[in-house]
Motif scaffolding. Structure first.
Motif, PDB file in Angstrom:
ATOM      1  N   GLY A 161      10.869  -2.974   0.909  1.00  0.00           N
ATOM      2  CA  GLY A 161      12.036  -2.207   1.335  1.00  0.00           C
ATOM      3  C   GLY A 161      12.264  -2.268   2.829  1.00  0.00           C
ATOM      4  O   GLY A 161      11.323  -2.374   3.625  1.00  0.00           O
ATOM      5  N   LEU A 162      13.536  -2.218   3.192  1.00  0.00           N
ATOM      6  CA  LEU A 162      13.952  -2.149   4.589  1.00  0.00           C
ATOM      7  C   LEU A 162      15.137  -1.202   4.673  1.00  0.00           C
ATOM      8  O   LEU A 162      16.049  -1.254   3.841  1.00  0.00           O
ATOM      9  CB  LEU A 162      14.338  -3.534   5.108  1.00  0.00           C
ATOM     10  CG  LEU A 162      14.940  -3.633   6.516  1.00  0.00           C
ATOM     11  CD1 LEU A 162      14.543  -4.952   7.174  1.00  0.00           C
ATOM     12  CD2 LEU A 162      16.483  -3.532   6.488  1.00  0.00           C
ATOM     13  N   ASP A 169      14.510   2.941  11.498  1.00  0.00           N
ATOM     14  CA  ASP A 169      14.178   1.524  11.321  1.00  0.00           C
ATOM     15  C   ASP A 169      12.822   1.466  10.624  1.00  0.00           C
ATOM     16  O   ASP A 169      11.779   1.551  11.276  1.00  0.00           O
ATOM     17  CB  ASP A 169      14.140   0.806  12.670  1.00  0.00           C
ATOM     18  CG  ASP A 169      14.005  -0.703  12.511  1.00  0.00           C
ATOM     19  OD1 ASP A 169      13.803  -1.166  11.366  1.00  0.00           O
ATOM     20  OD2 ASP A 169      14.085  -1.417  13.530  1.00  0.00           O
ATOM     21  N   GLN A 170      12.824   1.308   9.298  1.00  0.00           N
ATOM     22  CA  GLN A 170      11.599   1.383   8.518  1.00  0.00           C
ATOM     23  C   GLN A 170      11.491   0.219   7.543  1.00  0.00           C
ATOM     24  O   GLN A 170      12.497  -0.283   7.046  1.00  0.00           O
ATOM     25  CB  GLN A 170      11.551   2.689   7.713  1.00  0.00           C
ATOM     26  CG  GLN A 170      11.505   3.942   8.569  1.00  0.00           C
ATOM     27  CD  GLN A 170      11.549   5.199   7.735  1.00  0.00           C
ATOM     28  OE1 GLN A 170      12.301   5.272   6.770  1.00  0.00           O
ATOM     29  NE2 GLN A 170      10.761   6.188   8.102  1.00  0.00           N
ATOM     30  N   LYS A 199       1.636   3.802   5.035  1.00  0.00           N
ATOM     31  CA  LYS A 199       2.363   4.379   6.157  1.00  0.00           C
ATOM     32  C   LYS A 199       3.428   3.402   6.644  1.00  0.00           C
ATOM     33  O   LYS A 199       3.153   2.234   6.895  1.00  0.00           O
ATOM     34  CB  LYS A 199       1.413   4.709   7.308  1.00  0.00           C
ATOM     35  CG  LYS A 199       0.320   5.715   6.959  1.00  0.00           C
ATOM     36  CD  LYS A 199       0.898   7.095   6.710  1.00  0.00           C
ATOM     37  CE  LYS A 199      -0.227   8.111   6.502  1.00  0.00           C
ATOM     38  NZ  LYS A 199       0.314   9.471   6.233  1.00  0.00           N
ATOM     39  N   SER A 200       4.648   3.919   6.744  1.00  0.00           N
ATOM     40  CA  SER A 200       5.748   3.128   7.293  1.00  0.00           C
ATOM     41  C   SER A 200       6.042   3.648   8.700  1.00  0.00           C
ATOM     42  O   SER A 200       6.567   4.757   8.858  1.00  0.00           O
ATOM     43  CB  SER A 200       6.987   3.256   6.413  1.00  0.00           C
ATOM     44  OG  SER A 200       8.092   2.593   7.007  1.00  0.00           O
ATOM     45  N   PRO A 201       5.682   2.897   9.742  1.00  0.00           N
ATOM     46  CA  PRO A 201       5.919   3.375  11.109  1.00  0.00           C
ATOM     47  C   PRO A 201       7.389   3.238  11.501  1.00  0.00           C
ATOM     48  O   PRO A 201       8.082   2.310  11.078  1.00  0.00           O
ATOM     49  CB  PRO A 201       5.041   2.458  11.965  1.00  0.00           C
ATOM     50  CG  PRO A 201       4.959   1.193  11.174  1.00  0.00           C
ATOM     51  CD  PRO A 201       4.991   1.597   9.723  1.00  0.00           C
TER      52      PRO A 201
END
Length: 452
Positions: A176-177, A150-151, A115-117
């Protein structure tokens, strides 16, 4: 075979589009998906399930449907504060084929999604409305955040069974960003054609900021964790740009629009052109220019208001078409260029369905308005189409990986609700909430009415 040769040497696509946004809800993908939100701004619209094109009777009409500005007879100032708590899935670890070794990180049979919040509180909408009812026109100005992303994520490297050998393959870990901000500054106006028809338009200046950074890393042995100190490759996307895009809308009533003593029926329609921005991609020494095309939207809605003694009932519905396919060329295909998969990715347009109801008590001084709604967000994830050379070992590995990581999106149902209160002839307050399986949005807005 060396340890490095045993890695699966394909770079997974680092995008799935959901959008966002609008809104709009994110879908499962490889690494970091992208969410744009195409839901109309404002706590009132949010509480009504986004079914606002046929209503458009407050300061958010400059964005939602500029023709609705003609409903406003007094100058207004409006501000919205919105909080969003979003979790987006990405393929993080696990084994897709073959038997697990129960050593190192090779411990789980099947894919594991992380999960990417993406959480935050913003002021997404501020507007001012200046009506001239005697002249039959209204003008407005606003600022609206169309997208703010913004992940971050860390994929540890998927294990697969090599179909041509007895060994396993492993994808290199990827970190990753992605940060994206799209903000519009709009000037809107509406004019009354007759007592049943009004038309409006908006010209918006959009600003665009993109920073996307994906890095591949080595591992501690073939089965060990990622070695973030040993970078094997990097790809970045960067862009700062501005663009203009128009919106046109209309509002039509079966009876003169100001007559609300009997059941009234209002129709609304709006077309919003998405802006196009330039950005640069850097893959090692290779640099190329690309386009980021925000999807177009077309919405049509109807609102039916039924007055009763001491109360009113308002029913609203809306259908919205979003051209997500505009993002495929350059933006989605650019992610697949390095591995030659441009023709293996697809992104389909989607149709949203919105419905809402409002119950107003006219006897209390605060005029409480209770709202509820529901809306359906289509599957707008990137799809993977398997390659033609199905028997080739590398193709089979690639297809297995991307078929799991992509093409897993689904239609999502949102449930909404809220309340509106009028504290005085000059101050109105609204609250709305939107709940779905992987996202929670709450919004509050204040409208200050000036003059008499």
């Amino acid at each position: 075979m060396t340890r490095r040769m045993r890695h699966l040497r394909i770079s997974a696509i680092s995008l799935t589009f959901a959008l966002l946004t609008s809104s709009a809800v994110a879908q499962t993908s490889v690494q970091i998906p992208l969410q744009l939100d195409f839901v109309n701004p404002g706590a009132k619209s949010l509480a009504l399930g986004g079914a606002f094109t046929g209503i458009a009777d407050d300061a958010t009409a400059g964005f939602a449907n500029p023709a609705g500005l003609r409903e406003l007879g007094r100058p207004e100032l409006s501000i919205e504060v919105r909080g969003r708590w979003l979790e987006t899935s990405f393929l993080q670890r696990g084994r897709l084929s073959g038997a697990i070794s129960n050593e190192g990180t090779d411990l789980i049979a099947g894919p594991v999604f992380g999960k990417s919040p993406d959480n935050g509180i913003q002021v997404p909408y501020v507007s001012v409305v200046l009506p001239r009812p005697q002249q039959g026109w209204v003008i407005a100005g606003f600022r609206h955040e169309l997208a703010r992303v913004d992940q971050t994520s860390l994929a540890e490297g998927i294990f697969q069974q090599d179909p041509g050998e007895f060994t396993s393959r492993r994808e290199f870990p990827q970190q990753g960003l992605r940060r994206i901000a799209i903000t519009s500054y709009g000037a809107a106006g509406a004019v009354e054609v007759n007592r049943r028809l009004a038309v409006g338009g908006t010209l918006s200046l959009y600003t665009f900021n993109l920073l996307s950074d994906f890095r591949r890393f080595d591992t501690e042995g073939f089965l060990g964790p990622p070695r973030l100190s040993v970078q094997l490759g990097r790809s970045t996307q960067k862009g700062e740009d501005v663009a203009f895009a128009p919106t046109v809308g209309l509002r039509m009533c079966l009876k003169p629009c100001e007559e609300r003593q009997e059941t009234s029926v209002r129709f609304g329609a709006v077309y919003r052109r998405g802006p196009t921005f330039d950005f640069e991609t850097q893959d090692g020494p290779n640099q190329r220019s690309n386009k980021f095309r925000v999807p177009d939207t077309f919405a049509a809605g109807v609102a039916i208001e039924v007055p009763q003694t001491g109360r009113r009932l308002l029913f609203s519905s809306e259908v919205k078409r979003v051209t997500y396919s505009r993002l495929r060329s350059d933006f989605v295909t650019d992610q697949a260029l390095f591995v030659g998969l441009q023709e293996n990715v697809a992104l389909n347009d989607g149709t949203e369905f919105h419905a809402g109801v409002q119950y107003t008590l006219e006897t209390p001084a605060w005029l409480p308005r209770f709202r509820a709604g529901i809306w359906s967000d289509p599957d707008h994830s990137v799809k993977f189409v398997p390659g033609a050379v199905a028997g080739h070992p590398e193709t089979r590995l690639r297809d297995e990986l991307l078929s799991v990581a992509l093409s897993t999106g689904k239609r999502v149902t949102h449930v909404t609700g809220g309340i509106g209160l009028t504290f005085s002839p000059t101050i109105e307050w609204n609250f709305g909430a939107d709940l779905a399986s992987n996202i929670t949005i709450v919004s509050t807005s204040v409208i200050v009415k000036l003059g008499q």
